[in-house]
Design a protein around this motif. Structure first.
Motif, PDB file in Angstrom:
ATOM      1  N   PHE A  61       0.801  -1.226   0.000  1.00  0.00           N
ATOM      2  CA  PHE A  61       0.000   0.000   0.000  1.00  0.00           C
ATOM      3  C   PHE A  61       0.837   1.280   0.000  1.00  0.00           C
ATOM      4  CE2 PHE A  61      -3.889   2.284   0.620  1.00  0.00           C
ATOM      5  CZ  PHE A  61      -3.531   3.394   1.376  1.00  0.00           C
ATOM      6  N   PRO A  62       1.884   1.408   0.836  1.00  0.00           N
ATOM      7  CA  PRO A  62       2.657   2.663   0.821  1.00  0.00           C
ATOM      8  C   PRO A  62       3.266   2.961  -0.549  1.00  0.00           C
ATOM      9  CG  PRO A  62       3.153   1.393   2.792  1.00  0.00           C
ATOM     10  CD  PRO A  62       2.371   0.490   1.884  1.00  0.00           C
ATOM     11  N   ASP A  63       3.754   1.909  -1.237  1.00  0.00           N
ATOM     12  CA  ASP A  63       4.318   2.122  -2.564  1.00  0.00           C
ATOM     13  C   ASP A  63       3.261   2.612  -3.535  1.00  0.00           C
ATOM     14  OD1 ASP A  63       6.146  -0.806  -1.850  1.00  0.00           O
ATOM     15  OD2 ASP A  63       6.994   1.207  -1.956  1.00  0.00           O
ATOM     16  N   LEU A  64       2.067   2.022  -3.445  1.00  0.00           N
ATOM     17  CA  LEU A  64       0.980   2.457  -4.319  1.00  0.00           C
ATOM     18  C   LEU A  64       0.568   3.891  -4.012  1.00  0.00           C
ATOM     19  CD1 LEU A  64      -1.158   1.855  -6.477  1.00  0.00           C
ATOM     20  CD2 LEU A  64      -2.653   1.009  -4.643  1.00  0.00           C
ATOM     21  N   LEU A  65       0.551   4.243  -2.716  1.00  0.00           N
ATOM     22  CA  LEU A  65       0.177   5.603  -2.313  1.00  0.00           C
ATOM     23  C   LEU A  65       1.172   6.620  -2.877  1.00  0.00           C
ATOM     24  CD1 LEU A  65      -2.011   7.000  -0.599  1.00  0.00           C
ATOM     25  CD2 LEU A  65      -0.431   6.937   1.315  1.00  0.00           C
ATOM     26  N   ASN A  66       2.456   6.281  -2.827  1.00  0.00           N
ATOM     27  CA  ASN A  66       3.469   7.171  -3.385  1.00  0.00           C
ATOM     28  C   ASN A  66       3.327   7.290  -4.893  1.00  0.00           C
ATOM     29  OD1 ASN A  66       4.640   7.677  -0.884  1.00  0.00           O
ATOM     30  ND2 ASN A  66       6.044   5.946  -1.041  1.00  0.00           N
ATOM     31  N   LEU A  67       2.998   6.162  -5.527  1.00  0.00           N
ATOM     32  CA  LEU A  67       2.824   6.173  -6.970  1.00  0.00           C
ATOM     33  C   LEU A  67       1.639   7.052  -7.365  1.00  0.00           C
ATOM     34  CD1 LEU A  67       3.296   5.225  -9.842  1.00  0.00           C
ATOM     35  CD2 LEU A  67       2.063   3.110  -9.296  1.00  0.00           C
ATOM     36  N   VAL A  68       0.527   6.899  -6.661  1.00  0.00           N
ATOM     37  CA  VAL A  68      -0.668   7.693  -6.963  1.00  0.00           C
ATOM     38  C   VAL A  68      -0.375   9.177  -6.776  1.00  0.00           C
ATOM     39  CG1 VAL A  68      -3.001   8.235  -6.184  1.00  0.00           C
ATOM     40  CG2 VAL A  68      -2.308   5.854  -6.462  1.00  0.00           C
ATOM     41  N   ALA A  69       0.419   9.506  -5.750  1.00  0.00           N
ATOM     42  CA  ALA A  69       0.745  10.902  -5.490  1.00  0.00           C
ATOM     43  C   ALA A  69       1.548  11.510  -6.624  1.00  0.00           C
ATOM     44  CB  ALA A  69       1.518  11.020  -4.177  1.00  0.00           C
ATOM     45  N   ARG A  70       2.283  10.677  -7.368  1.00  0.00           N
ATOM     46  CA  ARG A  70       3.112  11.192  -8.465  1.00  0.00           C
ATOM     47  C   ARG A  70       2.388  11.201  -9.805  1.00  0.00           C
ATOM     48  NH1 ARG A  70       6.942   7.726  -6.019  1.00  0.00           N
ATOM     49  NH2 ARG A  70       6.815   6.268  -7.754  1.00  0.00           N
ATOM     50  N   MET A  71       1.224  10.563  -9.852  1.00  0.00           N
ATOM     51  CA  MET A  71       0.512  10.480 -11.131  1.00  0.00           C
ATOM     52  C   MET A  71      -0.057  11.843 -11.498  1.00  0.00           C
ATOM     53  SD  MET A  71      -1.283   6.728 -10.660  1.00  0.00           S
ATOM     54  CE  MET A  71      -1.911   6.576 -12.315  1.00  0.00           C
TER      55      MET A  71
END
Length: 465
Positions: free
Chosen positions: A183-193
């Protein structure tokens, strides 16, 4: 009028007798929440109800339906006491066959909830306007009594409760389970999209229609979702010819510590039509509650969401989002020779990363909004057509061009969801042509441009069953 003590009695009763009325608790919980709403309305009208005919009529109707609600609760209490006496026991036995009683209670509760909804829907008729944000009344929203054309004005306000209902149940969602790993990796990814802050599940079927669950992990700020996780439901195929799909829905979050589900809904029926194919709850769950490890919703960096659509219940679709953690080869370098000879777009040879074929596409004079102003650069997934059956591939990647004099790179990063209909993504405005041709830079040394693609992370969404 339904008193606060009556509502407390309902909730206490539901907790004590949940063994026998487990199939009807949600209906009574809905009713108790509606009674809270009625109390908020009437309490804030104290001393004002006799000043305006519109307010007086609304209170009369609400009071009547609240009295009927107390009758429903008394009916349940009497049924329970009768069964206790019959069994000569202090508790209702878990095996007691209460299907007919539960059915009656659920039916009455649903009828009353609908009546309450109809009364509040008539606010406009009485010249009452409500301050509504998005798809639900915001917490502690202020409703204003005012006049419409030709009507008497009251000019005062009252506070109203948040209609979002959160409860606990053991039964898993019947339509969709959406598991997210790392989840944290996905959250960081979404923040960069750059193009979206939302994630979507694969399609699932309920009631003969295809749906997608949409999640804003940091809240849908455009729908007053700041500080909350926001959940939405989207109808995949847009109705045509004036047709529509009427449905209500519930969202779920798995409590992994207690093996129960937090159930979230607002009790409303929505009309999905050509003009509105997505509905949801912007303030579904406070982010602080979701992130608190003691609540069991986010454990070992994974979480499970769910959805039910009440058109007709169907077989659940289990969707898993998995992080591909061991990328053996992350980057590929493409040397574009004789760059000055290029007139149109050109493609790199296909190269593999994590077992999938990729290629780069370069427009030397720009493409779309970058035409004649920028160098445009894109990453293609060559086998995107194979992402069928609801599969999606979320990729965090970096595209860069090398300054061959300094050795540094000019780069841009982005996250994108690839599927069978979206096979490429990149930048129309990757690098200004003025910068590309800058004599102080060596982007085109020896008429060669060096492009590099780096994939940082990939998430794969698949249907498990």
């Amino acid at each position: 009028m339904a008193t606060e003590s009556t509502i407390q009695d309902i909730r206490r009763f539901l907790e004590q007798e949940k063994l026998w009325i487990s199939e009807g608790t949600e209906d009574l919980e809905d009713l108790a929440s509606q009674l809270n709403l009625i109390n908020a309305f009437i309490k804030n009208c104290e001393g004002k109800r006799d000043q305006d005919d519109m307010v007086r009529e609304t209170i009369r109707r609400l009071t009547k339906v609240a009295q009927e609600a107390e009758v429903v609760f008394n009916y349940v209490m009497l049924a329970v006491e009768k069964e206790k006496r019959r069994n000569n026991s202090e508790e209702v036995l878990p095996g007691w066959n209460c299907i007919s009683i539960v059915g009656d209670v659920a039916g009455m509760a649903q009828k009353l909830t609908k009546s309450i909804k109809n009364i509040f829907d008539d606010f406009q008729q009485y010249g009452i306007s409500m301050n509504v944000v998005g798809h639900c009344i915001r917490p502690n929203a202020r409703a204003t009594f005012g006049s419409t054309a030709g009507e008497k004005s009251s000019n005062y306000t009252f506070e109203i409760a948040n209609p979002v209902v959160r409860s606990i149940r053991d039964k898993e969602p019947s339509d969709l389970k959406f598991e997210i790993e790392s989840f944290p990796d996905l959250l960081n990814l979404v923040a960069r999209m750059t193009s979206t802050e939302r994630i979507e599940s694969s399609e699932f079927t309920s009631g003969g229609y295809s749906w997608v669950m949409v999640i804003y992990l940091n809240g849908n700020t455009r729908d007053n979702g700041t500080g909350h996780v926001s959940f939405y439901l989207r109808l995949v195929e847009k109705p045509i010819g004036g047709n529509s799909v009427n449905a209500s829905f519930k969202f779920f979050v798995l409590d992994k510590h207690r093996e129960t589900y937090v159930t979230i809904h607002d009790g409303k029926e929505r009309k999905f039509d050509a003009g509105h194919i997505e509905w949801g709850i912007s303030q579904a769950l406070p982010i602080t509650d979701f992130s608190d490890a003691s609540n069991g919703l986010l454990v070992n960096d994974s979480c499970t969401f769910g959805a039910e659509v009440y058109v007709i219940k169907n077989t659940p679709t289990f969707v898993r989002l998995s992080l591909m953690q061991k990328l053996t080869l992350r980057s590929h370098t493409w040397e574009v020779n004789y760059f000055s000879m290029l007139r149109n777009e050109t493609y790199s040879p296909i190269f593999p990363i994590e077992g999938r074929p990729w290629k780069l596409c370069l427009y030397p004079k720009g493409n779309l909004r970058g035409k004649d102003k920028y160098l445009s650069l894109y990453l293609y997934l060559e086998d995107a057509a194979d992402l069928t059956g609801g599969k999606k591939l979320c990729v965090d990647f970096v595209l860069s061009i090398k300054d061959q004099l300094s050795g540094s790179n000019d780069e841009k990063s982005v996250g994108f969801w690839f599927d069978s209909e979206k096979d490429h993504h990149g930048f129309d405005d990757f690098l200004p042509l003025t910068e590309l041709n800058n004599p102080r830079k060596a982007y085109k040394a020896n008429d060669t441009v060096i492009i590099e693609a780096t994939i940082n992370e990939m998430f794969l969404v698949t249907k498990v069953g």
